[in-house]
Design an enzyme around this catalytic site. Structure first.
Site, mmCIF file in Angstrom:
data_model
loop_
_atom_site.group_PDB
_atom_site.id
_atom_site.type_symbol
_atom_site.label_atom_id
_atom_site.label_comp_id
_atom_site.label_asym_id
_atom_site.label_seq_id
_atom_site.Cartn_x
_atom_site.Cartn_y
_atom_site.Cartn_z
ATOM 1 C CG MET A 27 -1.889 -1.198 1.174
ATOM 2 S SD MET A 27 -3.407 -0.937 2.092
ATOM 3 C CE MET A 27 -2.769 -0.736 3.726
ATOM 4 C CG HIS A 31 8.550 0.105 6.073
ATOM 5 N ND1 HIS A 31 8.844 -1.245 6.098
ATOM 6 C CD2 HIS A 31 7.215 0.203 6.305
ATOM 7 C CE1 HIS A 31 7.744 -1.916 6.359
ATOM 8 N NE2 HIS A 31 6.739 -1.070 6.477
ATOM 9 C CG HIS A 34 7.027 -2.162 2.101
ATOM 10 N ND1 HIS A 34 6.880 -1.050 2.892
ATOM 11 C CD2 HIS A 34 5.812 -2.770 2.085
ATOM 12 C CE1 HIS A 34 5.631 -0.984 3.326
ATOM 13 N NE2 HIS A 34 4.965 -2.002 2.862
ATOM 14 C CD GLN A 58 -5.997 -3.636 2.937
ATOM 15 O OE1 GLN A 58 -5.914 -4.103 1.808
ATOM 16 N NE2 GLN A 58 -5.018 -3.798 3.819
ATOM 17 C CG ASP A 147 0.945 -6.943 7.981
ATOM 18 O OD1 ASP A 147 0.475 -6.321 8.943
ATOM 19 O OD2 ASP A 147 1.650 -6.406 7.113
HETATM 20 O O1 PAF Z 1 -0.063 -5.582 3.629
HETATM 21 C C1 PAF Z 1 -0.497 -4.710 2.852
HETATM 22 O O2 PAF Z 1 0.180 -3.731 2.560
HETATM 23 C C2 PAF Z 1 -1.896 -4.863 2.274
HETATM 24 O O3 PAF Z 1 -2.760 -5.458 3.179
HETATM 25 C C3 PAF Z 1 -1.927 -5.600 0.922
HETATM 26 C C4 PAF Z 1 -1.452 -7.029 1.055
HETATM 27 C C5 PAF Z 1 -1.057 -4.872 -0.080
HETATM 28 C C6 PAF Z 1 -3.354 -5.632 0.369
HETATM 29 O O4 PAF Z 1 -3.868 -4.357 0.196
#
Ligand code: PAF
Length: 280
Positions: A27, A31, A34, A58, A147
């Site tokens: 999203m 950082h 990622h 979400q 997550d």
């Molecule tokens: O973890 C995230 O950044 C989001 O939940 C994802 C997997 C990109 C879905 O929008």
């Protein structure tokens, strides 16, 4: 690096891309966590694609969609520097042109823990991830262990729907004081940022207790709660959980692989983190 803003632009680019393709869905507000996903994708695939889409579906009505950090130009620069080949940056209209009535429900695994506190969160996550997988058709998709429940939800969806992609879960990246990297950390004030280290301290202290031989889940959870309670800037503890690492069933006694997780508000910012209780 090609930046595609529409599904057709992306599909056209993917027609000539060499496989295997690794996908890093994000999203944005990227950082080092990622970047660890992109690096692993880079080392295991010939083509690497990332997506940047702040998925309104979400975020519940009480969530922070409007204030979610957005740093697109910077994100594109770092993705290019990490060697991503393609980035998909769709608009809301591109992703949900006709509203999208279909929703992917993975059942109980998405209803507990985060699912209990964030209304319809995993319906939104599973739906957008399935859409991104259908659009990009990657051989592998990379997601962060921070997550943890999200990874379990996506794994379940991939298995249940026979998707032809492999989910690769990448270890949580932490700051020097232990705080798990998260885009939401950018929203913390300096004092809150310093207080936020209590989250990983609580989890690792409970993990140490487990390592010393305590297998009773209530004792482990209470230990973590006591440490969280010692920090005045912790304004809310949504849960401390010790659950089976695959089914996310809450445990009384830790026997196999378990996930110790928590969701905590520091000031008004809600953060999540987890550690695995396993013998590996
Ligand atoms: O973890 C995230 O950044 C989001 O939940 C994802 C997997 C990109 C879905 O929008």
């Amino acid at each position: 690096m090609l930046v595609a803003r529409t599904v057709s632009e992306l599909r056209l680019a993917l027609e000539t891309a060499q496989s295997p393709l690794g996908l890093v869905p994000t999203m944005g507000a990227l950082h080092a966590g990622h970047l660890a996903l992109v690096r692993q994708a880079r080392s295991e695939n010939t083509t690497v694609a990332a997506t940047i889409f702040v998925n309104s579906r979400q975020f519940g009505s009480h969530d922070d969609f409007a204030s979610y950090p957005r740093t697109l130009e910077q994100d594109l620069t770092v993705l290019e520097a990490e060697g991503a080949d393609l980035v998909f940056v769709p608009s809301d209209e591109e992703m949900y042109p006709s509203g999208c009535e279909t929703r992917v429900d993975v059942g109980r695994i998405g209803q507990v823990l985060e699912g209990q506190f964030r209304e319809e969160h995993f319906l939104g996550v599973a739906t957008v991830v399935l859409k991104l997988l259908n659009i990009c058709r990657p051989d592998r998709v990379y997601m962060g262990q921070k997550d943890g429940q999200q990874c379990l939800v996506v794994r379940r969806m991939v298995e249940d729907l026979n998707l032809e992609t492999e989910l690769v879960t990448v270890s949580t990246v932490r700051d020097l004081d232990g705080l798990a990297l998260s885009s939401r950390n950018a929203l913390l004030t300096d004092k809150e940022r310093s207080a936020a280290r209590v989250i990983s301290q609580a989890l690792f202290a409970a993990k140490e207790m487990w390592e010393s031989g305590v297998k009773d889940a209530d004792r482990l959870k209470q230990h973590a709660r006591d440490i969280l309670a010692g920090e005045p800037l912790v304004t809310q503890v949504d849960y401390v959980s010790v659950a089976d690492a695959r089914t996310i069933e809450e445990l009384k006694i830790v026997q196999g692989r378990a996930m110790l997780s928590t969701a905590v508000k520091i000031g008004s910012i809600r953060l999540i983190d987890n550690v695995m209780l396993d013998t590996d």
